[in-house]
Design a protein around this motif. Structure first.
Motif, PDB file in Angstrom:
ATOM      1  N   GLY A  79       0.889  -1.107  -0.100  1.00 26.24           N
ATOM      2  CA  GLY A  79       0.005  -0.122  -0.006  1.00 26.24           C
ATOM      3  C   GLY A  79       0.906   1.371   0.012  1.00 26.24           C
ATOM      4  N   LEU A  80       0.204   2.227  -0.205  1.00 28.65           N
ATOM      5  CA  LEU A  80       1.025   3.632  -0.108  1.00 28.65           C
ATOM      6  C   LEU A  80       1.677   4.148   1.400  1.00 28.65           C
ATOM      7  CD1 LEU A  80      -1.928   5.920  -1.435  1.00 28.65           C
ATOM      8  CD2 LEU A  80       0.347   5.163  -2.522  1.00 28.65           C
ATOM      9  N   PRO A  81       2.649   4.683   1.542  1.00 26.80           N
ATOM     10  CA  PRO A  81       3.570   5.118   2.534  1.00 26.80           C
ATOM     11  C   PRO A  81       2.331   5.761   3.444  1.00 26.80           C
ATOM     12  CG  PRO A  81       4.590   5.738   0.719  1.00 26.80           C
ATOM     13  CD  PRO A  81       3.600   5.092   0.226  1.00 26.80           C
ATOM     14  N   ALA A  82       2.618   5.683   4.869  1.00 28.85           N
ATOM     15  CA  ALA A  82       1.643   6.349   5.713  1.00 28.85           C
ATOM     16  C   ALA A  82       1.430   7.587   5.741  1.00 28.85           C
ATOM     17  CB  ALA A  82       2.225   5.971   7.216  1.00 28.85           C
ATOM     18  N   ASP A  83       2.448   8.311   5.169  1.00 31.54           N
ATOM     19  CA  ASP A  83       2.268   9.699   4.817  1.00 31.54           C
ATOM     20  C   ASP A  83       1.440  10.263   3.429  1.00 31.54           C
ATOM     21  OD1 ASP A  83       4.508   9.098   3.636  1.00 31.54           O
ATOM     22  OD2 ASP A  83       5.641  11.021   4.303  1.00 31.54           O
ATOM     23  N   VAL A  84       1.471   9.275   2.575  1.00 29.95           N
ATOM     24  CA  VAL A  84       0.744   9.655   1.530  1.00 29.95           C
ATOM     25  C   VAL A  84      -0.828   9.459   1.235  1.00 29.95           C
ATOM     26  CG1 VAL A  84       1.052   8.810  -1.175  1.00 29.95           C
ATOM     27  CG2 VAL A  84       3.203   9.034   0.471  1.00 29.95           C
ATOM     28  N   ARG A  85      -1.555  10.429   0.634  1.00 34.66           N
ATOM     29  CA  ARG A  85      -2.772  10.319   0.939  1.00 34.66           C
ATOM     30  C   ARG A  85      -3.164  10.715  -0.827  1.00 34.66           C
ATOM     31  NH1 ARG A  85      -1.377   9.461   5.234  1.00 34.66           N
ATOM     32  NH2 ARG A  85      -2.023  10.643   7.195  1.00 34.66           N
ATOM     33  N   HIS A  86      -2.572  10.317  -1.668  1.00 39.86           N
ATOM     34  CA  HIS A  86      -2.856  10.168  -3.238  1.00 39.86           C
ATOM     35  C   HIS A  86      -2.061   9.293  -3.971  1.00 39.86           C
ATOM     36  CE1 HIS A  86       0.553  12.870  -3.116  1.00 39.86           C
ATOM     37  NE2 HIS A  86       0.342  12.751  -4.365  1.00 39.86           N
ATOM     38  N   TYR A  87      -2.686   9.010  -5.144  1.00 38.10           N
ATOM     39  CA  TYR A  87      -2.298   8.118  -6.201  1.00 38.10           C
ATOM     40  C   TYR A  87      -2.576   8.457  -7.550  1.00 38.10           C
ATOM     41  CZ  TYR A  87      -0.257   4.036  -8.099  1.00 38.10           C
ATOM     42  OH  TYR A  87       0.406   3.096  -8.952  1.00 38.10           O
ATOM     43  N   GLU A  88      -1.682   8.710  -8.444  1.00 42.37           N
ATOM     44  CA  GLU A  88      -1.921   9.017  -9.794  1.00 42.37           C
ATOM     45  C   GLU A  88      -1.473   7.993 -10.692  1.00 42.37           C
ATOM     46  OE1 GLU A  88      -0.815  13.139 -10.103  1.00 42.37           O
ATOM     47  OE2 GLU A  88      -2.307  13.966  -8.857  1.00 42.37           O
ATOM     48  N   GLU A  89      -1.903   7.735 -11.969  1.00 39.47           N
ATOM     49  CA  GLU A  89      -1.437   6.996 -12.790  1.00 39.47           C
ATOM     50  C   GLU A  89      -1.971   6.910 -14.320  1.00 39.47           C
ATOM     51  OE1 GLU A  89      -0.352   2.136 -13.059  1.00 39.47           O
ATOM     52  OE2 GLU A  89      -1.649   2.868 -11.424  1.00 39.47           O
ATOM     53  N   VAL A  90      -1.368   6.713 -15.239  1.00 41.77           N
ATOM     54  CA  VAL A  90      -1.800   6.939 -16.548  1.00 41.77           C
ATOM     55  C   VAL A  90      -2.646   5.449 -16.795  1.00 41.77           C
ATOM     56  CG1 VAL A  90      -1.215   7.234 -18.899  1.00 41.77           C
ATOM     57  CG2 VAL A  90      -0.039   8.538 -17.184  1.00 41.77           C
ATOM     58  N   VAL A  91      -3.915   5.686 -17.255  1.00 40.37           N
ATOM     59  CA  VAL A  91      -4.380   4.371 -17.682  1.00 40.37           C
ATOM     60  C   VAL A  91      -5.032   4.644 -19.002  1.00 40.37           C
ATOM     61  CG1 VAL A  91      -6.394   3.184 -17.075  1.00 40.37           C
ATOM     62  CG2 VAL A  91      -5.294   4.221 -15.171  1.00 40.37           C
ATOM     63  N   ASP A  92      -4.765   3.742 -19.853  1.00 43.81           N
ATOM     64  CA  ASP A  92      -5.094   3.900 -21.367  1.00 43.81           C
ATOM     65  C   ASP A  92      -4.941   5.179 -21.893  1.00 43.81           C
ATOM     66  OD1 ASP A  92      -5.430   1.226 -21.630  1.00 43.81           O
ATOM     67  OD2 ASP A  92      -7.618   1.439 -21.531  1.00 43.81           O
ATOM     68  N   GLY A  93      -3.802   5.786 -21.642  1.00 44.22           N
ATOM     69  CA  GLY A  93      -3.414   7.050 -22.036  1.00 44.22           C
ATOM     70  C   GLY A  93      -4.081   8.244 -21.245  1.00 44.22           C
ATOM     71  N   GLU A  94      -4.736   8.023 -20.437  1.00 41.32           N
ATOM     72  CA  GLU A  94      -5.210   9.195 -19.532  1.00 41.32           C
ATOM     73  C   GLU A  94      -4.847   8.962 -18.144  1.00 41.32           C
ATOM     74  OE1 GLU A  94      -9.263  10.427 -20.162  1.00 41.32           O
ATOM     75  OE2 GLU A  94      -9.623   9.365 -22.016  1.00 41.32           O
ATOM     76  N   LEU A 133      -5.385   9.500 -14.239  1.00 44.43           N
ATOM     77  CA  LEU A 133      -6.428   9.502 -13.307  1.00 44.43           C
ATOM     78  C   LEU A 133      -5.774   9.615 -12.094  1.00 44.43           C
ATOM     79  CD1 LEU A 133      -8.350   6.237 -14.884  1.00 44.43           C
ATOM     80  CD2 LEU A 133      -8.762   8.810 -15.479  1.00 44.43           C
ATOM     81  N   GLY A 134      -6.556  10.078 -10.996  1.00 40.77           N
ATOM     82  CA  GLY A 134      -5.918   9.945  -9.658  1.00 40.77           C
ATOM     83  C   GLY A 134      -7.068   9.759  -8.772  1.00 40.77           C
ATOM     84  N   ILE A 135      -6.544   9.260  -7.397  1.00 41.48           N
ATOM     85  CA  ILE A 135      -7.540   9.209  -6.380  1.00 41.48           C
ATOM     86  C   ILE A 135      -6.776   9.670  -4.946  1.00 41.48           C
ATOM     87  CG2 ILE A 135      -8.562   7.495  -4.986  1.00 41.48           C
ATOM     88  CD1 ILE A 135      -8.731   5.677  -6.903  1.00 41.48           C
ATOM     89  N   SER A 136      -7.514  10.554  -4.417  1.00 43.76           N
ATOM     90  CA  SER A 136      -6.908  10.930  -2.869  1.00 43.76           C
ATOM     91  C   SER A 136      -7.949  10.820  -1.872  1.00 43.76           C
ATOM     92  CB  SER A 136      -6.544  12.475  -3.120  1.00 43.76           C
ATOM     93  OG  SER A 136      -7.417  13.176  -3.579  1.00 43.76           O
ATOM     94  N   ARG A 137      -7.342  10.591  -0.756  1.00 43.00           N
ATOM     95  CA  ARG A 137      -8.024  10.747   0.329  1.00 43.00           C
ATOM     96  C   ARG A 137      -8.563  12.015   0.971  1.00 43.00           C
ATOM     97  NH1 ARG A 137     -11.557   7.825   3.341  1.00 43.00           N
ATOM     98  NH2 ARG A 137     -11.081   7.365   5.371  1.00 43.00           N
ATOM     99  N   ALA A 138     -10.174  12.153   0.924  1.00 48.08           N
ATOM    100  CA  ALA A 138     -10.549  13.507   1.401  1.00 48.08           C
ATOM    101  C   ALA A 138     -11.120  13.451   2.835  1.00 48.08           C
ATOM    102  CB  ALA A 138     -11.460  13.618   0.259  1.00 48.08           C
ATOM    103  N   MET A 139     -10.988  14.436   3.476  1.00 46.20           N
ATOM    104  CA  MET A 139     -11.402  14.762   4.878  1.00 46.20           C
ATOM    105  C   MET A 139     -12.388  15.723   4.991  1.00 46.20           C
ATOM    106  SD  MET A 139      -9.715  12.499   6.442  1.00 46.20           S
ATOM    107  CE  MET A 139      -8.587  11.524   5.783  1.00 46.20           C
TER     108      MET A 139
END
Length: 171
Positions: free
Chosen positions: A90-105, A107-113
């Protein structure tokens, strides 16, 4: 990258591309739809809004568009980056977002409070389509989903079922 017209809130329930929908547990006038159109996925929001001052009502719509492979990516990223500890991949404890290129676009997900308003705030996740900004903007489009909407009210289950159908070729 294919562009789509805004969904029509008056006809979306009859749209043959809708694979599922859920009424927002915190706002019953708001429904989230998941559509698969050819090689693309849309997460569309239809919200019947009434202005508190004027009393006038109107439909407000918003949608995220992405390659349909973005749906399995969302499920995989949540399960394997956010739900696991760093020593499990999983992500390191201090990282709250992840981004990646998926089929040329991108995308990202982040933890929201503090999603929501007033005393009904809760944590959740933000899903971003970074490669598809609003017209005239540089930032990507995004939607926030509370933990309760995702996990207690079934949106994550809908994403998982849809992801499985995409992976096995039935969607």
């Amino acid at each position: 990258m294919k562009n789509f017209s805004d969904i029509d809130p008056l006809t979306i329930q009859q749209n043959p591309y809708v694979v599922g929908s859920l009424v927002d547990n915190r706002k019953p006038q708001r429904t989230i739809y998941l559509l698969i159109i050819e090689d693309y996925a849309l997460i569309a929001v239809c919200n019947w809004f009434t202005d508190g001052e004027t009393g006038e009502s109107e439909w407000l719509t918003y949608q995220l568009e992405m390659p349909k492979s973005g749906i399995p990516w969302i499920v995989n990223t949540l399960e394997n980056k956010f739900f696991k500890l760093s020593h499990e991949g999983g992500l390191p404890a201090d990282v709250r977002h992840y981004e990646e290129v998926v089929d040329g676009e991108e995308l990202g997900i982040s933890r929201a409070m503090s999603l929501g308003s007033g005393e009904n705030r809760e944590a959740g996740y933000t899903i971003k389509t970074i490669s598809r900004p609003e017209p005239g903007e540089r930032m990507g489009k995004y939607l926030n989903f509370t933990d309760s909407f995702l996990f207690e009210h079934g949106f994550f289950d809908l994403l998982k079922i849809t992801a499985e159908k995409i992976k096995n070729g039935t969607l």
